[in-house]
Motif scaffolding. Structure first.
Motif, PDB file in Angstrom:
ATOM      1  N   ASN A 251     -63.554 -14.744 -49.386  1.00 21.28           N
ATOM      2  CA  ASN A 251     -63.210 -14.726 -47.970  1.00 21.28           C
ATOM      3  C   ASN A 251     -61.716 -14.708 -47.704  1.00 21.28           C
ATOM      4  OD1 ASN A 251     -65.766 -14.541 -46.987  1.00 21.28           O
ATOM      5  ND2 ASN A 251     -66.103 -16.767 -47.061  1.00 21.28           N
ATOM      6  N   THR A 252     -60.933 -15.237 -48.658  1.00 23.63           N
ATOM      7  CA  THR A 252     -59.490 -15.318 -48.378  1.00 23.63           C
ATOM      8  C   THR A 252     -58.712 -14.125 -48.925  1.00 23.63           C
ATOM      9  OG1 THR A 252     -59.321 -16.710 -50.313  1.00 23.63           O
ATOM     10  CG2 THR A 252     -59.292 -17.828 -48.166  1.00 23.63           C
ATOM     11  N   THR A 253     -59.324 -13.314 -49.777  1.00 22.99           N
ATOM     12  CA  THR A 253     -58.542 -12.187 -50.314  1.00 22.99           C
ATOM     13  C   THR A 253     -58.418 -11.081 -49.254  1.00 22.99           C
ATOM     14  OG1 THR A 253     -58.280 -10.607 -52.099  1.00 22.99           O
ATOM     15  CG2 THR A 253     -60.502 -10.969 -51.327  1.00 22.99           C
ATOM     16  N   ASP A 254     -57.299 -10.356 -49.339  1.00 21.82           N
ATOM     17  CA  ASP A 254     -57.199  -9.207 -48.424  1.00 21.82           C
ATOM     18  C   ASP A 254     -56.795  -7.966 -49.227  1.00 21.82           C
ATOM     19  OD1 ASP A 254     -54.686  -9.903 -49.101  1.00 21.82           O
ATOM     20  OD2 ASP A 254     -53.946 -10.226 -47.048  1.00 21.82           O
ATOM     21  N   HIS A 255     -57.157  -7.995 -50.518  1.00 20.24           N
ATOM     22  CA  HIS A 255     -56.769  -6.871 -51.370  1.00 20.24           C
ATOM     23  C   HIS A 255     -57.947  -6.403 -52.212  1.00 20.24           C
ATOM     24  CE1 HIS A 255     -53.690  -4.373 -53.103  1.00 20.24           C
ATOM     25  NE2 HIS A 255     -52.846  -4.916 -52.224  1.00 20.24           N
ATOM     26  N   LEU A 256     -58.192  -5.100 -52.225  1.00 13.38           N
ATOM     27  CA  LEU A 256     -59.333  -4.566 -52.970  1.00 13.38           C
ATOM     28  C   LEU A 256     -59.228  -4.856 -54.466  1.00 13.38           C
ATOM     29  CD1 LEU A 256     -59.966  -1.149 -51.208  1.00 13.38           C
ATOM     30  CD2 LEU A 256     -61.667  -2.927 -51.585  1.00 13.38           C
ATOM     31  N   ASP A 257     -58.000  -4.751 -55.018  1.00 14.95           N
ATOM     32  CA  ASP A 257     -57.814  -4.999 -56.450  1.00 14.95           C
ATOM     33  C   ASP A 257     -58.177  -6.445 -56.806  1.00 14.95           C
ATOM     34  OD1 ASP A 257     -56.965  -2.476 -56.741  1.00 14.95           O
ATOM     35  OD2 ASP A 257     -54.818  -2.957 -56.751  1.00 14.95           O
ATOM     36  N   HIS A 258     -57.744  -7.340 -55.924  1.00 19.49           N
ATOM     37  CA  HIS A 258     -58.021  -8.750 -56.159  1.00 19.49           C
ATOM     38  C   HIS A 258     -59.524  -9.005 -56.084  1.00 19.49           C
ATOM     39  CE1 HIS A 258     -57.599 -13.189 -54.946  1.00 19.49           C
ATOM     40  NE2 HIS A 258     -57.560 -13.076 -56.264  1.00 19.49           N
TER      41      HIS A 258
ATOM     42  N   LEU B 224     -69.988  -6.861 -49.130  1.00 13.86           N
ATOM     43  CA  LEU B 224     -69.657  -6.945 -47.720  1.00 13.86           C
ATOM     44  C   LEU B 224     -68.144  -6.913 -47.522  1.00 13.86           C
ATOM     45  CD1 LEU B 224     -71.774  -7.324 -45.424  1.00 13.86           C
ATOM     46  CD2 LEU B 224     -70.899  -9.666 -45.197  1.00 13.86           C
ATOM     47  N   LYS B 225     -67.477  -7.738 -48.360  1.00 10.59           N
ATOM     48  CA  LYS B 225     -66.017  -7.826 -48.244  1.00 10.59           C
ATOM     49  C   LYS B 225     -65.370  -6.488 -48.625  1.00 10.59           C
ATOM     50  CE  LYS B 225     -62.215 -10.142 -47.585  1.00 10.59           C
ATOM     51  NZ  LYS B 225     -61.906 -10.833 -46.326  1.00 10.59           N
ATOM     52  N   LYS B 226     -65.966  -5.854 -49.641  1.00  9.91           N
ATOM     53  CA  LYS B 226     -65.415  -4.576 -50.109  1.00  9.91           C
ATOM     54  C   LYS B 226     -65.459  -3.558 -48.966  1.00  9.91           C
ATOM     55  CE  LYS B 226     -65.816  -1.227 -53.832  1.00  9.91           C
ATOM     56  NZ  LYS B 226     -66.915  -0.326 -54.194  1.00  9.91           N
ATOM     57  N   ALA B 227     -66.607  -3.468 -48.315  1.00 11.36           N
ATOM     58  CA  ALA B 227     -66.752  -2.528 -47.205  1.00 11.36           C
ATOM     59  C   ALA B 227     -65.745  -2.834 -46.109  1.00 11.36           C
ATOM     60  CB  ALA B 227     -68.175  -2.602 -46.645  1.00 11.36           C
TER      61      ALA B 227
ATOM     62  N   ASN C  51     -62.674  -0.314 -44.990  1.00  9.57           N
ATOM     63  CA  ASN C  51     -62.590   0.085 -43.600  1.00  9.57           C
ATOM     64  C   ASN C  51     -61.190  -0.152 -43.041  1.00  9.57           C
ATOM     65  OD1 ASN C  51     -63.690   1.181 -41.398  1.00  9.57           O
ATOM     66  ND2 ASN C  51     -64.722  -0.657 -40.656  1.00  9.57           N
ATOM     67  N   LEU C  52     -60.636  -1.321 -43.379  1.00 10.51           N
ATOM     68  CA  LEU C  52     -59.274  -1.646 -42.940  1.00 10.51           C
ATOM     69  C   LEU C  52     -58.261  -0.637 -43.495  1.00 10.51           C
ATOM     70  CD1 LEU C  52     -59.050  -5.552 -43.210  1.00 10.51           C
ATOM     71  CD2 LEU C  52     -58.760  -4.149 -41.152  1.00 10.51           C
ATOM     72  N   ALA C  53     -58.433  -0.325 -44.795  1.00  4.33           N
ATOM     73  CA  ALA C  53     -57.509   0.613 -45.440  1.00  4.33           C
ATOM     74  C   ALA C  53     -57.579   1.981 -44.766  1.00  4.33           C
ATOM     75  CB  ALA C  53     -57.847   0.729 -46.930  1.00  4.33           C
TER      76      ALA C  53
END
Ligand code: FA5
Length: 334
Positions: free
Chosen positions: A10-17, A67-70, A74-76
């Motif tokens: 929930n706290t990550t904001d990076h796809l790689d992470h 879910l987070k990946k999607a 979307n943000l990117a």
């Protein structure tokens, strides 16, 4: 484990992470795989309970990861769209529309003039048979006049046409004279082994003309050519007929148009002439070979050079300008 991983997700904001978290948790060396792998050491009663629990956690984390990946993808995408936005209200870059080549323009003007006088437009091949280019034009093999028009041969019998005159023979062969006179022009490209200079090109254009009927005279030829020349160059231009020789016409003439304006006060020696066409009364042999009876029918023919017409009309002193394709030169003739 579940709570820690869910917080990480929930706290990550990076796809790689996010990918890193997935590998660490669900990957081959992750804790869940380890538990599932250890099942064989667990007693038979406990196995289904622990197995079901491990699977449940795995599925739950998998769903959360996806879910987070999607969400991140979307943000990117939105960020990319915002960065690459195109303002459609900005003025566009100007481009100039093209236009017909100056020689083509001359040919079209000639076509319109002749169509207005009731001529039809005929076409013939540029890769032509010796038979039509020479033989049916009263130029049998070994005729010395063939030297005047040396050309490029594809085979001994097939060549690049040296003149548009073969279209005369092709059109006469097909024409039904019971339906009336034959009046045609035929524009097109021709080829010769001429050395390029200011007034000669190895590839140029001709417009052939042919009128066959019952009572055609040289006066019809002269009147037609004068009218065409004056319409194209202006009323003040004169034409001059000089005796000449072509194997397919008798008598034959070469026609010059005055480079300068001519009126009643102009002295003959002040007129500058440029040769623009060859013409004459169609030779009886040419009629015969095309299946037309020379006792009944006759007429005139001409072959004019639109390249020379264009030079005359626009005061261009070197024919090579038309073929260099320099836009600065060509765009003057819109
Ligand atoms: C002929 O080609 C004859 N077929 C014309 C003709 C047709 C005569 C029907 C009688 C009856 P000549 O080779 O003169 O003739 O060429 C005709 C015209 O083509 C010339 O007047 C000239 O305007 C143009 N011309 C000839 N050679 C060149 C060249 N190398 N470059 C540019 N124009 C040329």
């Amino acid at each position: 484990l579940k709570a820690t991983v869910l917080t990480q997700i929930n706290t990550t904001d990076h796809l790689d992470h996010l990918n890193e978290i997935r590998v660490n948790t669900l990957g081959k060396k992750g804790p869940i795989t380890e538990v599932l792998r250890g099942m064989k050491d667990i007693s038979a009663e406990e196995r289904p309970v622990i197995g079901a629990f491990a699977n449940e956690i795995r599925d739950l984390l998998k769903d959360a990861l996806e879910l987070k990946k999607a969400e991140l993808e979307n943000l990117a995408l939105n960020a990319q769209l915002a960065a690459e936005k195109i303002d459609v209200s900005l003025p566009g870059t100007d481009f100039e529309p093209g236009h017909a080549h100056v020689i083509q323009q001359i040919i079209e003007q000639l076509e319109n003039q002749f169509l207005g006088m009731g001529y039809q437009i005929a076409e013939g091949p540029e890769v032509e048979e010796d038979k039509y280019n020479f033989e049916m034009m009263n130029l049998p093999k070994d005729h010395p006049a063939r030297d005047m028009q040396d050309t490029f041969y594809i085979t001994p019998e097939i060549l690049m046409r040296t003149q548009t005159s073969p279209v005369q023979a092709r059109t006469m062969e097909k024409h039904d004279f019971t339906q009336g006179a034959l009046k045609m022009i035929s524009p097109g490209r021709v080829y010769r082994r001429d050395t390029d200079d200011a007034t000669h090109s190895h590839q140029f254009h001709q417009v052939e003309g042919l009128v066959i009927d019952k009572h055609i005279t040289m006066a019809d030829l002269k009147g037609t050519l004068l009218k065409v020349a004056q319409e194209l160059f202006g009323e003040k231009h004169q034409i001059r007929l000089r005796p000449s020789y072509f194997p397919f016409t008798e008598p034959s003439v070469e026609v010059d148009v005055s480079w300068n304006d001519v009126d009643e006060n102009t002295k003959p020696e002040d007129i500058e002439w440029i040769e623009v066409l060859g013409a004459g009364m169609v030779h009886p042999n040419v009629l015969k070979m095309a299946g037309v009876d020379p006792e009944v029918y006759g007429g005139f023919a001409f072959g004019l050079g639109p390249d020379r017409f264009a030079m005359l009309k626009y005061g261009v002193d070197d024919i090579r300008n038309f073929y260099l394709n320099d836009v600065r030169f060509l765009s003057q003739f819109k």
